[in-house]
Design a protein around this motif. Structure first.
Motif, PDB file in Angstrom:
ATOM      1  N   ASN A 114      41.525  44.897  47.407  1.00 28.10           N
ATOM      2  CA  ASN A 114      39.697  44.807  46.933  1.00 28.10           C
ATOM      3  C   ASN A 114      39.145  44.733  48.664  1.00 28.10           C
ATOM      4  O   ASN A 114      39.672  44.163  49.422  1.00 28.10           O
ATOM      5  CB  ASN A 114      39.042  43.945  46.404  1.00 28.10           C
ATOM      6  CG  ASN A 114      39.440  45.181  44.752  1.00 28.10           C
ATOM      7  OD1 ASN A 114      39.127  46.144  44.388  1.00 28.10           O
ATOM      8  ND2 ASN A 114      39.816  43.531  43.721  1.00 28.10           N
TER       9      ASN A 114
ATOM     10  N   SER B  89      27.982  43.213  46.565  1.00 33.03           N
ATOM     11  CA  SER B  89      28.473  44.302  46.328  1.00 33.03           C
ATOM     12  C   SER B  89      29.916  44.285  46.286  1.00 33.03           C
ATOM     13  O   SER B  89      30.281  45.823  45.687  1.00 33.03           O
ATOM     14  CB  SER B  89      27.531  45.567  48.097  1.00 33.03           C
ATOM     15  OG  SER B  89      28.030  45.232  49.259  1.00 33.03           O
TER      16      SER B  89
ATOM     17  N   GLY C 249      31.316  43.433  42.999  1.00 30.85           N
ATOM     18  CA  GLY C 249      31.403  44.879  42.280  1.00 30.85           C
ATOM     19  C   GLY C 249      31.410  44.843  40.993  1.00 30.85           C
ATOM     20  O   GLY C 249      31.919  45.798  39.471  1.00 30.85           O
TER      21      GLY C 249
END
Length: 147
Positions: A2, A27, A30
């Protein structure tokens, strides 16, 4: 892998101990699910749930799985972890237990820590940062050595 959490943001907790998570970090999360836990230092760590579980498993494995230290670690981490969600305004309520552990007042620094981010009392973060900022070369110089 990620996207990592990066940066240092100054925020203020509201009267209900809610933190407005920086938009960049929202953001990266997620989604709205988040795990809050005690940090290794006196801070609150915030994780994507899957990253928290992965980190916890790696640490338990490194400590020997069923050894007394691994069991202690598992209890300490699990007892201090709170699964929660961001509200529609991008805020998360930090439990009193974690605020007390981290010595957080209202003014906080929200600090990216790659897999997670940390919430520090702002003055504690400034003290830590001032003490450590000159050590990066020493840290880098130990890479690949036994030191």
């Amino acid at each position: 892998m990620n996207t990592p959490f990066r940066g240092d943001y100054e925020h203020t907790l509201d009267a209900k101990n809610r933190l407005t998570v920086p938009s960049r970090f929202r953001s990266i999360l997620g989604g709205n699910d988040i795990v809050l836990a005690r940090g290794i230092e006196a801070c609150v760590t915030a994780w994507r749930p899957e990253e928290f579980d992965s980190w916890t498993r790696r640490m338990i494995e490194a400590l020997g799985g069923l050894t007394p230290k691994a069991r202690d670690f598992r209890r300490m981490v699990s007892a201090s972890a709170f699964e929660t969600e961001l509200d529609s305004a991008g805020r998360v309520m930090i439990p009193t237990k974690l605020i007390e552990y981290a010595g957080i007042d209202r003014e906080v620094s929200v600090v990216g820590e790659f897999e997670n981010f940390e919430v520090w009392d702002r003055s504690a973060w400034q003290t830590w940062d001032d003490a450590k900022k000159g050590e990066i070369r020493d840290i880098v110089d130990t890479i690949g050595s036994d030191g």
